[in-house]
Design a protein around this motif. Structure first.
Motif, short mmCIF file in Angstrom:
data_model
loop_
_atom_site.label_atom_id
_atom_site.label_comp_id
_atom_site.label_asym_id
_atom_site.label_seq_id
_atom_site.Cartn_x
_atom_site.Cartn_y
_atom_site.Cartn_z
N LEU A 224 6.39 19.73 -49.27
CA LEU A 224 7.58 20.22 -49.81
C LEU A 224 8.43 19.60 -49.65
CD1 LEU A 224 6.88 23.39 -49.84
CD2 LEU A 224 6.43 22.32 -51.04
N GLY A 225 8.49 18.43 -48.35
CA GLY A 225 9.66 17.61 -48.59
C GLY A 225 10.79 18.44 -47.92
N LEU A 226 11.14 19.37 -46.96
CA LEU A 226 11.62 20.03 -46.43
C LEU A 226 12.11 19.74 -45.47
CD1 LEU A 226 13.96 22.94 -47.40
CD2 LEU A 226 12.01 24.09 -46.80
N LEU B 200 11.78 18.68 -51.50
CA LEU B 200 13.72 19.72 -51.75
C LEU B 200 14.30 19.15 -51.11
CD1 LEU B 200 11.14 23.22 -51.38
CD2 LEU B 200 12.79 21.70 -53.14
N ASP B 201 14.29 17.91 -49.90
CA ASP B 201 15.43 18.20 -48.92
C ASP B 201 16.83 16.74 -49.96
OD1 ASP B 201 14.57 18.04 -46.92
OD2 ASP B 201 13.70 16.39 -46.04
N PHE C 291 17.57 18.41 -52.50
CA PHE C 291 18.81 19.04 -53.14
C PHE C 291 19.31 20.46 -51.95
CE2 PHE C 291 14.86 18.90 -56.34
CZ PHE C 291 16.07 18.17 -57.13
N VAL C 292 18.16 19.82 -50.88
CA VAL C 292 18.68 20.70 -49.44
C VAL C 292 19.86 20.08 -48.51
CG1 VAL C 292 18.18 21.21 -47.60
CG2 VAL C 292 16.70 22.19 -49.30
N LEU C 293 19.47 18.81 -48.75
CA LEU C 293 20.40 17.96 -47.56
C LEU C 293 22.17 17.54 -48.36
CD1 LEU C 293 18.01 15.32 -45.84
CD2 LEU C 293 19.13 17.31 -45.16
N ALA C 294 21.90 17.73 -49.52
CA ALA C 294 22.93 16.98 -50.30
C ALA C 294 23.85 19.01 -49.99
CB ALA C 294 23.01 17.37 -52.13
N ARG C 295 23.03 19.68 -49.90
CA ARG C 295 24.36 20.74 -50.23
C ARG C 295 25.09 20.56 -47.87
NH1 ARG C 295 23.80 24.80 -52.53
NH2 ARG C 295 24.76 26.62 -51.79
N PHE C 296 24.53 19.78 -47.44
CA PHE C 296 24.80 19.52 -46.24
C PHE C 296 26.01 18.37 -45.55
CE2 PHE C 296 21.58 21.78 -45.61
CZ PHE C 296 22.06 22.76 -44.04
N GLY C 297 26.32 17.17 -47.03
CA GLY C 297 26.67 16.49 -48.05
C GLY C 297 25.88 15.14 -47.00
#
Length: 201
Positions: A122-124, A171-172, A174-180
């Motif tokens: 998933l690339g998470l 998914l990273d 979108f997910v990592l973008a939330r952590f800057g």
């Protein structure tokens, strides 16, 4: 008249070489990283799923720990000779920590392989998943088991190095973008040599 040497704009930061940015942080190489990531994830998922769904329940179920005990016993048998396959310090760990808790390690191995496989496909949290996959590969290698572990360990190490972009096609993104954390292209900037441009949209 003496001239003072030019000082870096931010002496607290180390500039990343362009080649390093290209290989490990440039979204243009995301397809390559995605192929490596999915391959490693598939290998882990298949291995773990086979253990979780084992009909004899030797990994997960009433007989949990049976397979691990057999594996550890075989590893301990490789500690003899002038050039043992299993180092003495690791043999101590297997005998005094892993073997008495074989059932616990059985669940950790089975579900750990599945979780690492799913996360990589998933690339998470790719870097974290690859790290734990590498830990399992190293554990198997230290226990004297070669198989595909050397190749998977090398690929896991690469995925850890490329964590910023390895999950860009996943998914990273979108997910990592939330952590800057936003991958940036390794392109020259008009603001100066070696300067990384703004986030790549």
């Amino acid at each position: 008249m003496t001239t003072r040497p030019l000082q870096p704009s931010n002496p607290g930061l180390m500039h990343e070489p362009r080649l390093s940015r290209l290989l490990f942080a440039d979204p243009r190489l995301a397809p390559v990283w995605a192929l490596l990531r999915v391959y490693v994830g598939y290998e882990w998922l298949v291995a773990g799923w086979g253990k979780v769904t084992n009909p004899a329940g030797v990994w997960v179920g009433e007989q949990a720990g049976t397979a691990v005990s057999g594996f550890l016993t075989g590893a301990l048998a490789k500690t003899g000779g002038d050039h043992p396959d299993v180092a003495g310090w690791y043999a101590w760990f297997l005998q005094h920590v892993a073997l008495p808790n074989a059932a616990v390690f059985s669940y950790l191995v089975a579900y750990g392989e599945v979780l690492v496989g799913v996360a990589l496909i998933l690339g998470l949290f790719t870097g974290i998943a690859a790290f734990f996959g590498g830990v399992m590969n190293a554990s198997y290698l230290l226990a004297g088991t070669v198989s595909t572990n050397p190749l998977l360990f090398i690929l896991a190490t690469w995925l850890v190095l490329g964590w910023r972009v390895a999950g860009w096609w996943g998914l990273d993104r979108f997910v990592l973008a939330r952590f800057g954390v936003t991958p940036r292209p390794a392109l020259p900037s008009a603001t100066g040599p070696g300067t990384v441009p703004g986030p790549h949209r």
